[in-house]
Design a protein around this motif. Structure first.
Motif, PDB file in Angstrom:
ATOM      1  N   PHE A 181       0.819  -1.214   0.000  1.00 21.06           N
ATOM      2  CA  PHE A 181       0.000   0.000   0.000  1.00 21.06           C
ATOM      3  C   PHE A 181       0.856   1.268   0.000  1.00 21.06           C
ATOM      4  CE2 PHE A 181       0.539  -0.882   4.544  1.00 21.06           C
ATOM      5  CZ  PHE A 181       0.903   0.371   5.032  1.00 21.06           C
ATOM      6  N   ASN A 201       0.695   9.008   0.710  1.00 22.54           N
ATOM      7  CA  ASN A 201       1.210   8.425  -0.529  1.00 22.54           C
ATOM      8  C   ASN A 201       1.005   9.385  -1.695  1.00 22.54           C
ATOM      9  OD1 ASN A 201       2.115   5.721   0.208  1.00 22.54           O
ATOM     10  ND2 ASN A 201      -0.024   5.268   0.639  1.00 22.54           N
ATOM     11  N   SER A 253      -8.551   9.590   0.673  1.00 20.77           N
ATOM     12  CA  SER A 253      -7.950   9.451  -0.649  1.00 20.77           C
ATOM     13  C   SER A 253      -8.366  10.637  -1.515  1.00 20.77           C
ATOM     14  CB  SER A 253      -8.389   8.138  -1.314  1.00 20.77           C
ATOM     15  OG  SER A 253      -9.793   8.149  -1.533  1.00 20.77           O
ATOM     16  N   THR A 300      -3.381   8.662  -1.477  1.00 18.47           N
ATOM     17  CA  THR A 300      -4.041   8.073  -0.304  1.00 18.47           C
ATOM     18  C   THR A 300      -3.245   8.376   0.963  1.00 18.47           C
ATOM     19  OG1 THR A 300      -2.859   5.986  -0.645  1.00 18.47           O
ATOM     20  CG2 THR A 300      -5.068   6.172  -1.601  1.00 18.47           C
ATOM     21  N   PHE A 303      -2.694   6.603   4.957  1.00 18.46           N
ATOM     22  CA  PHE A 303      -2.929   5.430   5.793  1.00 18.46           C
ATOM     23  C   PHE A 303      -2.440   5.679   7.212  1.00 18.46           C
ATOM     24  CE2 PHE A 303      -3.235   3.539   1.657  1.00 18.46           C
ATOM     25  CZ  PHE A 303      -4.083   2.441   1.809  1.00 18.46           C
ATOM     26  N   TYR A 327      -3.080  -1.739   9.394  1.00 15.81           N
ATOM     27  CA  TYR A 327      -3.261  -0.420   8.798  1.00 15.81           C
ATOM     28  C   TYR A 327      -4.671  -0.240   8.264  1.00 15.81           C
ATOM     29  CZ  TYR A 327      -2.559  -3.048   4.454  1.00 15.81           C
ATOM     30  OH  TYR A 327      -2.663  -3.960   3.436  1.00 15.81           O
ATOM     31  N   HIS A 328      -5.059   1.017   8.105  1.00 14.26           N
ATOM     32  CA  HIS A 328      -6.320   1.332   7.450  1.00 14.26           C
ATOM     33  C   HIS A 328      -6.183   2.672   6.745  1.00 14.26           C
ATOM     34  CE1 HIS A 328      -6.744   3.449  11.345  1.00 14.26           C
ATOM     35  NE2 HIS A 328      -7.457   4.333  10.659  1.00 14.26           N
ATOM     36  N   GLN A 329      -6.983   2.837   5.719  1.00 10.60           N
ATOM     37  CA  GLN A 329      -6.937   4.076   4.941  1.00 10.60           C
ATOM     38  C   GLN A 329      -7.700   5.180   5.662  1.00 10.60           C
ATOM     39  OE1 GLN A 329      -7.251   3.944   0.543  1.00 10.60           O
ATOM     40  NE2 GLN A 329      -8.933   5.402   0.767  1.00 10.60           N
TER      41      GLN A 329
END
Length: 278
Positions: free
Chosen positions: A163, A181, A202, A186, A188, A197-199
């Motif tokens: 990711f 990122n 975005s 995105t 995270f 992990y989680h988003q």
């Protein structure tokens, strides 16, 4: 030397629905040379500004760190020099850590001397630094798609998950490391203990800097298009400043919550201060 140019007008952006007004309160003298990142030292009430001063990723020794007062006055232009491509910074126990291509430089803020250099030979482009309460140092390798960790003087690859997509800005919370990122647009949150992990959100181009907004959310920069966004605790994003029409870049930002002061390095010759009012 030119006198400091001050601005005392409210930034008018009619399509913004953010609940706070935004006022541009100052812009520094045009003496910086590709100012990339800002970091606030609350103990000294001073800002450190990293200056690339040359071509990106050039190991030319031209880079330097400046000291900037919170009113926009440059205290020392070349406080520490001899760096290559200084980017993001972090502070722990009066030591300033600077990402510099494939090394992390440790500077004593009392003496302005480089005390130690952590060489990360396999790194391609070290970009940002975040340091937690334990003194663990996290460093993003934007082009290497890795996050390194320096702990007790030892360097290890901490995360190289799929990711990660040109990881840039970093921010430590109590439990997580937040990562922006650039390529996948995105953000995270990675648990520092389990690496689960989680988003968070975005859809923002050219993600660069991330700071706490002093509440339960964040302010992030979309560098090349000159945009700044507020991210609330649910991951909803609101555009608060758009400098794209003025062709101003918003690089690795800093926010001084007690003063409601947002610091924006422009990657050109100036640093801008914005006041976020209610």
């Amino acid at each position: 030397m030119k006198k400091l140019t001050l601005f005392w007008f409210t930034l008018l952006i009619p399509f913004i629905t953010f609940s706070q007004s935004i006022t541009k309160v100052w812009e520094s003298d045009s003496l910086f040379l590709k100012p990339e990142s800002a970091f606030y030292d609350s103990s000294k009430k001073i800002l450190y500004i990293s200056n690339i001063n040359g071509e990106y990723l050039a190991k030319d020794g031209n880079g330097f760190i400046s000291k900037l007062k919170t009113n926009g006055e440059i205290e020392v232009l070349k406080w520490v020099d001899g760096l290559d491509n200084p980017q993001g910074m972090g502070l722990y126990k009066r030591k300033l850590y600077v990402a510099d291509i494939n090394r992390v430089v440790q500077i004593n803020t009392e003496t302005a001397k480089i005390e130690k250099v952590y060489h990360i030979d396999n790194a391609i482009f070290l970009n940002d630094i975040a340091i937690d309460a334990n003194g663990d140092i996290y460093v993003s390798d934007c082009f290497g798609n890795k996050i390194y960790k320096i702990s007790n003087g030892k360097i290890n690859i901490w995360n190289e998950s799929d990711f990660l997509s040109k990881p840039n800005g970093l921010l430590c919370t109590k439990k997580d490391l937040l990562v922006l990122n650039m390529e996948s647009k995105t953000a995270f949150a990675i648990n520092k203990l389990t690496q689960k992990y989680h988003q968070i959100f975005s859809g923002i181009d050219n993600l660069d800097g991330i700071v706490s907004n002093g509440k339960n959310g964040y302010i992030v920069s979309g560098a090349w298009q000159g945009q700044l966004f507020n991210i609330d605790e649910d991951g909803n994003k609101t555009l608060i400043i758009d400098l794209g029409k003025e062709k101003i870049i918003t690089a690795d930002i800093e926010y001084i919550a007690n003063d409601n002061l947002l610091i924006v390095p422009t990657l050109n010759k100036t640093v801008i201060g914005f006041r976020l009012g209610k």
